[in-house]
Design an enzyme around this catalytic site. Structure first.
Site, short mmCIF file in Angstrom:
data_model
loop_
_atom_site.label_atom_id
_atom_site.label_comp_id
_atom_site.label_asym_id
_atom_site.label_seq_id
_atom_site.Cartn_x
_atom_site.Cartn_y
_atom_site.Cartn_z
N CYS A 14 0.87 -1.17 0.00
CA CYS A 14 0.00 0.00 0.00
C CYS A 14 0.91 1.22 0.00
CB CYS A 14 -1.00 -0.01 1.15
SG CYS A 14 -0.32 0.07 2.81
N CYS A 88 -2.46 1.21 -4.49
CA CYS A 88 -1.08 1.54 -4.82
C CYS A 88 -0.99 2.39 -6.09
CB CYS A 88 -0.29 0.24 -4.99
SG CYS A 88 1.47 0.43 -5.11
N CYS A 92 3.21 1.09 -8.19
CA CYS A 92 3.64 -0.31 -8.09
C CYS A 92 4.20 -0.79 -9.42
CB CYS A 92 2.46 -1.20 -7.69
SG CYS A 92 1.84 -0.84 -6.06
#
Length: 137
Positions: A14, A88, A92
């Site tokens: 996260c 995210c 990511c």
């Protein structure tokens, strides 16, 4: 011989890595009995784990007080079999051949213990489903 671990590896991500991903890592470690290699990271990690998340997990007998938010690296993604993201977004990295899941969960930041308990319990349900799908080693 491969240097890849013999057990499945899961990375929980996260943005700030203080709450959802830490609770998920705690559940995954606890419920897997060590058969899963668990990593947790954030694209912009906080200074410490959310104390309300720590309290909520302590209520169910899982101690995450020693957890520390970590920076998400491409190496951590590359070394993982499954990557679970939680809001995210584009931060990511995506690698071909990895299994990705995005878990839509409320953010425990700034929430009281009652709300965090609900998030904790939803995370437990998702971790239990994930464990059913992961290969046994």
């Amino acid at each position: 011989m491969s240097d890849k671990p013999s057990r499945p590896s899961v990375l929980l991500v996260c943005v700030h890595n203080p709450g959802r991903s830490q609770m998920a890592a705690g559940w995954l470690t606890h419920l897997s009995g060590g058969r899963i290699e668990v990593r947790s990271a954030g694209s912009a990690p906080a200074d410490q784990v959310n104390p309300v998340a720590v309290e909520a997990m302590n209520e169910v007998g899982i101690d995450i007080t020693g957890a520390q938010p970590k920076v998400l690296t491409p190496d951590a993604v590359e070394a993982s079999d499954v990557v679970i993201t939680m809001d995210c977004g584009d931060a990511c990295p995506i690698f071909p051949g990895k299994r990705y899941e995005d878990w839509k969960l409320d953010d425990p930041a700034g929430q009281g213990i009652e709300a965090v308990r609900e998030i904790r319990d939803e995370i437990k349900n998702r971790v239990e489903k994930l464990l059913i799908d992961l290969p046994r080693t």
